[in-house]
Design a protein around this motif. Structure first.
Motif: not given
Lengths: 769, 109
Positions: A314, A320-321, A323-324, B83-86, B93
């Motif tokens: 981060x 974030x998208x 990164x996801x 996914x930790x970002x989720x 997405x």
């Protein structure tokens, strides 16, 4: 050297430089490489440089430790200021300006020097920041420093200094430009998409605000270095695209990553050379990634939990998208944690993204985590491993061929078994160089069929070939004896190959290779079945004959059967790893072999004895092996014949045949035991025997059933008996030796099996990918 | 649709009481006179509910197909969750997830 006192600015500056030079993070900077570059960049004459190096002790130590480096830098400053170089000058010269290093990359350093000296008061907050926008020079150095990101404000503070600095930097002076310079020379950025991962870090950071201000400042100073951001990797993106991107990336630079090492990384990246593959990770980058990994997870074989990774990435200020998406790409095993390989891939993707690269839809091959090996190469480790393994089976066949011709020659008579021999040939040769040894090995092989499959696994190619050979030999032997045995041996040959193919060495821990081929299960061991089958056959055949003999024979066959087969196959070489067992197997197998092996044993001789001695033989053999052969005397004539025959063969055979001979004269069975031995021995026997064998088999069978125990003749028996005793004893010793060797092999194979199973267990988690 | 989904949820809640592990429930019964579509419900062990609304235009999908679709959906969902970002609750997405769902839908139609 003596205590070196540095001012704060100097301290900072020096530590920056040291980090810059210390790419390996070993705290020891080799004299060559960056340090030399740096010193040359100081625009000092070479002899001065040498003098400096000497003074600081690097030449003495052979490398630049931190203290040496600092001293050297101080001396450079001294030299640049015009002071004579002396050890004491490092501390005596006060207010020494920071050493200036000119070269392109060093511009910033010099700028930094200037900035440091001029902005020492600002340094406090500035340390380590890579405030790109602000005064190019100073900022840059700040960025170069691996300190934590400083608030942009400090950068702003720097700006006043930037005017001071800017004149120095006629070229777009921002540190970035510096970086760019360095980058371009180094290599045509063409494919350095990620050459500047380091800069990448600098963009991260809180001081976003400063950037805009910085930009303004810069524009004021000089055309805003479009390439400002190596930080944002703008420079690194492949070649031309880099430049256009710079203006955009300039903005990014405002984000300074809190990661202190970012700057260091940047420098490293800077230096990175061009790539062939846009997604390839250079060693420097990889080193950087590994270091970063260590900061989060000290154990390189361990995982970074998702939350920690999330926090880490981060900081890169990517959406974030994205990164996801990066996470999806890089978390190969979908376990919510990143291994070292996954982490490097993710980091690499982040760097690329910062540089303006679009994220791929699929993970590039070079970023694929590898199961076993932690290589950076694009190739997957296991693939190479697989290739290697697959090669091994291929090797096996070729290996077989050389042996085959030789064996073929030796076994001319083995017509039917020629195929088997073909397969079998390799066996003897492979196992041991020496012929004798080979013979023993062959014998062992018969017994080792089960072991062979596994051992090759461990050794891989060579072993596989051996195994194949062995299998073939086993097959051969079994072919001779029992038809059913062959199939299993066939399976053996295939198993090693499969195993070889399947066994790929994977680096298991860090990588999570998507599909680790499961280690092939150890090849089955047919031998027991073979032996069983042979023994069964033996039993059948012997059952007909006599109970007592049967007992002996039956008991043995299970243990020995394998031997006789291989022994036969190798024929020429094996003298018969003789054991009582092997002898017994011979005997036991002989009945079985009879049908198949026309040649072995001396059927010609058997013909002579065809009549009745079969039973005697068997008895003899059975008895012989376990104990002395009383039989011999009974079947002197047979034994004498045997003796004669055995003479031509290996001793073992003779020993075996002796008893066989004893009974041989009478029974067709005699040939069977002998043939068994013959096989072990040499082809000569086989040749004549082959043909006769077929004939004998029928005879033997009949004889066995009907044979009276011991119609031995007495006359020459004595001599024959003694000879046969001798021979038997020798055979016994040989067999004993063989037995021990086989036991050893068995142990080895079991160990291999255990290790393979362990590997299997290790790789199991990746099996589901 | 909203009503139906609510009803479905209610059904599931009731199902929870008895069989906690109710991986899949076929809610075929929900067919409106005007809109003939079927709603399939699927609940995971973590009480995450998947609702699938299918038009009955094509011959009704076989039960097995529905089940397999839910299984795939569940797997993809867990991948996304990893996914930790989720953040749970966000709109998913994930491209991989989307592609899987799309392919599933295409396959059925």
């Amino acid at each position: 050297m003596e205590g070196l006192t540095l001012s704060d600015a100097e301290q900072k500056y020096y530590s920056d430089l040291f980090s810059y030079c210390d790419i390996e993070s070993t705290k020891k900077v080799a004299a060559n490489g960056r340090v030399l570059e740096l010193f040359r960049a100081a625009q000092l004459p070479n002899d001065v440089v040498l003098q400096i190096m000497e003074l600081c002790g690097a030449t003495r130590l052979g490398y630049f430790g931190r203290s040496q480096f600092y001293i050297a830098l101080k001396l450079v400053a001294v030299a640049q200021s015009g002071f004579p170089l002396r050890v004491e000058s490092i501390n005596t010269v006060k207010d020494l300006p920071l050493p200036r290093f000119i070269a392109s990359k060093n511009e910033q350093e010099s700028r930094h020097a200037a900035s440091y000296s001029s902005d020492s008061e600002n340094q406090g907050s500035y340390s380590g920041v890579i405030p790109p926008p602000p005064g190019r020079g100073q900022v840059k150095k700040g960025s170069v420093s691996h300190d934590a990101v400083q608030p942009r404000t400090s950068a702003d503070q720097q700006e006043p200094a930037s005017p001071v600095v800017s004149p120095q930097q006629s070229p777009p002076a921002s540190p970035h430009t510096w970086r760019k310079h360095s980058r371009h020379p180094s290599g045509g950025n063409s494919e350095r998409p990620l050459a500047g991962p380091g800069p990448f870090w600098s963009p991260f950071g809180e001081a976003q605000s400063g950037s805009s201000a910085g930009d303004a400042v810069w524009s004021g100073h000089s055309p805003p270095p479009p390439q400002e951001n190596w930080v944002s990797f703008a420079d690194t993106p492949p070649t031309s695209t880099l430049l256009p991107m710079h203006p955009a990336s300039v903005q990014d630079q405002t984000t300074v990553r809190t990661v202190a090492s970012a700057t260091t990384a940047n420098e490293i990246r800077r230096q990175s050379s061009s790539y062939d593959d846009p997604w390839k990770i250079t060693d420097e980058q990889r080193q950087y990634y590994v270091n970063q990994f260590k900061t989060i997870q000290p154990d390189l074989n361990g995982f970074i939990p998702g939350s920690a990774a999330k926090e880490f990435f981060t900081k890169s200020k990517l959406p974030i998208l994205e990164l996801s998406h990066i996470w999806e790409l890089s978390d190969f095993d979908k376990d919510g944690a990143l291994t070292l390989d996954e982490f490097c891939a993710a980091f690499h993707l982040v760097v690329a993204r910062k540089n303006g690269y679009d994220l791929p839809e699929k993970l590039p091959e070079s970023l694929m985590p590898k199961l076993i090996d932690l290589e950076d190469s694009a190739d997957v480790g296991d693939q190479t491993g697989e290739v290697g393994y697959s090669g091994s089976p291929a090797e096996a066949p070729p290996s077989k061929s050389p042996s085959m011709p030789s064996l073929n020659q030796t076994w001319p008579e083995m017509n039917q078994s020629s195929e088997d021999t073909a397969i079998v040939h390799p066996v003897p040769i492979r196992m041991t160089p020496s012929k004798i040894h080979m013979q023993e090995m062959e014998l062992k092989r018969t017994g080792n069929d089960h072991t062979n499959p596994t051992s090759p696994l461990l050794v891989k190619p060579s072993d596989l070939s051996e195994e194949n050979k062995i299998n073939s030999s086993v097959k051969f032997a079994s072919g001779n004896t029992v038809a059913d045995g062959y199939s299993s041996s066939d399976s053996f040959t295939s198993d090693p190959e499969q195993i070889g193919n399947n066994v790929t060495r994977q680096r298991s821990h860090s990588g999570t290779s998507p599909d680790n081929p499961a280690p092939p299960p150890p090849p089955p061991r047919p031998q027991p079945s073979h032996s069983r089958s042979s023994s069964l056959d033996m039993n059948r055949t012997f059952a007909v004959t006599t109970g007592q003999q049967q007992a002996g024979v039956v008991a043995h066959p299970p243990a020995v059967p394998p031997r006789p087969q291989p022994s036969q196959a190798p024929g020429p070489v094996v003298h018969r790893p003789v054991d009582a067992d092997s002898l017994i197997t011979h005997t036991s197998t002989s009945p079985q072999q009879i049908p198949e092996q026309p040649n072995f044993a001396d059927f010609s001789q058997f013909e002579v004895f065809a009549a009745s001695n079969v039973n005697e033989e068997q008895e003899d053999e059975a008895e012989k092996h376990p104990e002395v052969l009383p039989v011999e005397k009974a079947s002197d004539p047979a034994s004498s014949l045997r003796v004669a025959k055995t003479d031509s063969k290996s001793e073992e055979k003779t020993a075996a045949s002796a008893p066989a001979n004893v009974s041989k004269g009478t029974t067709p069975l005699a040939p069977p035991p002998k043939p068994v031995r013959r096989r072990l021995k040499s082809e000569d026997e086989l040749r004549p025997e082959v043909d006769e064998h077929t004939q004998k088999t029928g005879v033997l069978a009949g004889v066995l059933t009907s044979q009276p125990p011991l119609p031995r003749s007495v006359g020459k028996d004595k001599k024959a008996i003694q000879a046969s005793i001798r021979r038997n004893k020798e055979a016994n010793t040989v067999l004993a030796r063989l037995n021990s060797e086989l036991q050893q092999q068995l142990k080895d194979v079991l160990e291999e099996r255990i290790s393979l199973e362990v590997q299997l267990e290790q790789l199991r988690p990746f099996s589901h990918l | 649709m909203v009503h139906t989904s609510l009803d479905v949820v209610d059904e599931k809640i009731s199902a929870m009481g008895k069989a906690l592990v109710d991986q899949r429930e076929l809610y075929l019964g929900l067919l409106y006179p005007t809109e003939d579509y079927k709603v399939y419900g699927y609940v995971t062990n973590s009480k995450v509910k998947f609702v699938m609304v299918v038009d009955s235009s094509n011959p009704a999908l076989r039960d097995n197909e529905i089940r397999s679709m839910f299984r795939k959906l569940h797997n993809s969902y867990t991948d996304v969750m990893c996914n930790p970002f989720y953040n749970p609750g966000d709109r998913i997405q994930s491209r991989a997830f989307d592609s899987m769902v799309t392919s599933m839908m295409i396959q059925v139609c």
